[in-house]
Scaffold this active site. Structure first.
Site, short mmCIF file in Angstrom:
data_model
loop_
_atom_site.label_atom_id
_atom_site.label_comp_id
_atom_site.label_asym_id
_atom_site.label_seq_id
_atom_site.Cartn_x
_atom_site.Cartn_y
_atom_site.Cartn_z
N SER A 49 0.95 -1.07 0.06
CA SER A 49 -0.11 0.13 0.16
C SER A 49 0.93 1.35 -0.01
O SER A 49 2.02 1.06 0.18
CB SER A 49 -0.88 -0.04 1.13
OG SER A 49 -0.06 0.13 2.62
N ASP A 84 -0.50 -1.53 -4.14
CA ASP A 84 -2.03 -1.86 -3.89
C ASP A 84 -2.68 -0.59 -3.84
O ASP A 84 -2.34 0.29 -3.00
CB ASP A 84 -1.99 -2.65 -2.54
CG ASP A 84 -3.26 -3.02 -2.09
OD1 ASP A 84 -4.39 -3.40 -3.00
OD2 ASP A 84 -3.72 -3.20 -0.82
N ASP A 105 -6.14 2.62 -8.54
CA ASP A 105 -7.39 2.75 -7.96
C ASP A 105 -8.05 4.13 -8.07
O ASP A 105 -8.17 5.19 -7.40
CB ASP A 105 -7.62 2.64 -6.14
CG ASP A 105 -8.88 2.60 -5.56
OD1 ASP A 105 -9.95 2.71 -6.31
OD2 ASP A 105 -8.81 2.23 -4.54
N GLU A 135 -9.90 -0.43 -10.63
CA GLU A 135 -11.19 -0.70 -10.02
C GLU A 135 -12.21 -0.09 -10.08
O GLU A 135 -12.27 1.02 -10.58
CB GLU A 135 -10.68 -0.30 -8.12
CG GLU A 135 -11.82 -0.55 -7.26
CD GLU A 135 -11.30 -0.61 -5.80
OE1 GLU A 135 -10.46 -1.11 -5.51
OE2 GLU A 135 -12.33 -0.08 -5.06
N GLY A 178 -10.53 -5.35 6.11
CA GLY A 178 -10.58 -5.49 7.48
C GLY A 178 -11.34 -6.52 8.00
O GLY A 178 -12.04 -7.23 7.34
N GLY A 208 -10.38 -7.61 0.36
CA GLY A 208 -10.84 -7.74 1.62
C GLY A 208 -11.11 -9.09 1.93
O GLY A 208 -12.00 -9.74 2.41
N GLY A 209 -9.94 -10.08 1.44
CA GLY A 209 -9.94 -11.41 1.73
C GLY A 209 -9.94 -11.90 3.22
O GLY A 209 -10.25 -13.05 3.51
N THR A 232 -5.12 -7.99 6.55
CA THR A 232 -5.38 -7.92 8.11
C THR A 232 -5.27 -9.31 8.58
O THR A 232 -4.56 -9.09 9.71
CB THR A 232 -6.89 -7.48 8.31
OG1 THR A 232 -7.40 -6.27 7.49
CG2 THR A 232 -7.11 -7.13 9.86
#
Ligand code: 13P
Length: 287
Positions: A49, A84, A105, A135, A178, A208-209, A232
């Site tokens: 990120s 990311d 993004d 995205e 998260g 968001g896996g 996360t």
């Protein structure tokens, strides 16, 4: 071997599995993910990120560390180094720094502006032999300062962005960065199927896996998801293992305060969750 993510994700679509993107924060994270990929003969994507890039003193440092580590650890599986949720400026910094892949993004822009900027970056990235993710819609929650409302992507807008030549596409389908709240409605598989019907074999990305139930992961893969981002959960495993080490007083025994000992349980925690995810996503032995 540092490569773009294009080929590994096309193979994943054909083979009906997904490649994990694991976000890195420092040397321990990077080493844990690279070693686990090699041990499991799995392709892998290292996600960075903009916040983590800054933390590691800049994208140039990150690229140098990753390239040197791939060589010194003899990593032979395909590894992509991927920005990311990149901003327009961040994408150019990573192109210059020697990343092998970027995500632009532009989901918070109006669709016309998203299209215009994505189109420009597709050309630049491809001229450099890099892959590019875009995205549409947005991922709910917050990831390193990037906040999204969680809009479901409009399949027609996905098609417009896909037609620009992006290599893989993140479409918001109710996924959240998260931990998922108790009252989460789950993934919107109708939206996923509608997008898939329009974009064909272009690999889809599930952000968001962390915390998505296994059956939903498998269904998403069956509907064309070929890249799944996990951040996360690695942090939570690192935290739990580090907490346990300290609560058991191990840092107080002998040289237990040595950072190489103090960070070891967390490092092993990351390895454990990355292996679990590779098995779930089906990427083991697909290098
Ligand atoms: P999680 O932190 O929810 O695993 O999401 C990671 C992600 O999507 C990175 O882009």
């Amino acid at each position: 071997m540092l490569v773009s993510a294009t080929e590994m994700l096309q193979k994943a679509v054909e083979g009906h599995y997904a490649v994990g993107q694991f976000n890195i924060n420092n040397l321990e994270w990077t080493k844990a993910v690279l070693l686990t990929a090699e041990e499991n003969n799995s392709p892998v994507i290292l996600g960075v990120s903009e916040g983590a890039g800054k933390y590691m003193t800049g994208f140039t440092t990150v690229a140098a560390m990753v390239k040197a580590m791939i060589e010194s650890l003899n990593i032979t599986v395909p590894v992509a180094l991927h920005l990311d949720h990149g901003t327009y400026e961040g994408c150019y910094k990573c192109i210059k720094a020697g990343f092998s892949s970027i995500m632009f993004d532009g989901s918070h822009f109006a669709i016309d502006e998203n299209i215009e900027k994505t189109k420009e970056l597709v050309n630049v990235a491809h001229n450099m032999g890099m892959s590019i993710e875009a995205e549409v819609g947005s991922i709910g929650g917050e990831e390193d300062g990037v906040i999204g409302a969680g809009e479901i992507a409009d399949p027609n807008e996905c098609k417009m962005i896909a037609d620009l030549g992006v290599d893989f596409l993140a479409a918001g389908i109710g996924n959240i960065h998260g931990k998922y709240p108790e009252n989460w409605q789950g993934l919107d598989f109708d939206a996923l199927a509608a997008t898939k019907a329009l974009i064909g074999d272009l690999p889809l990305v599930l952000h968001g896996g962390t915390g998505i139930p296994e059956d939903m992961i498998k269904k998403a893969i069956s509907l064309g998801v070929a890249k799944i981002n996990v951040n996360t959960e690695c942090q939570l495993y690192f935290q739990a293992a580090t907490r346990k080490y300290i609560e058991e007083g191990k840092d107080l025994v002998g040289k237990g305060f040595d950072p190489r000992k103090l960070l070891l349980p967390g490092f092993e925690g990351i390895k454990e969750i990355v292996k679990e995810k590779m098995e779930l996503f089906g990427s083991v032995d697909k290098a």
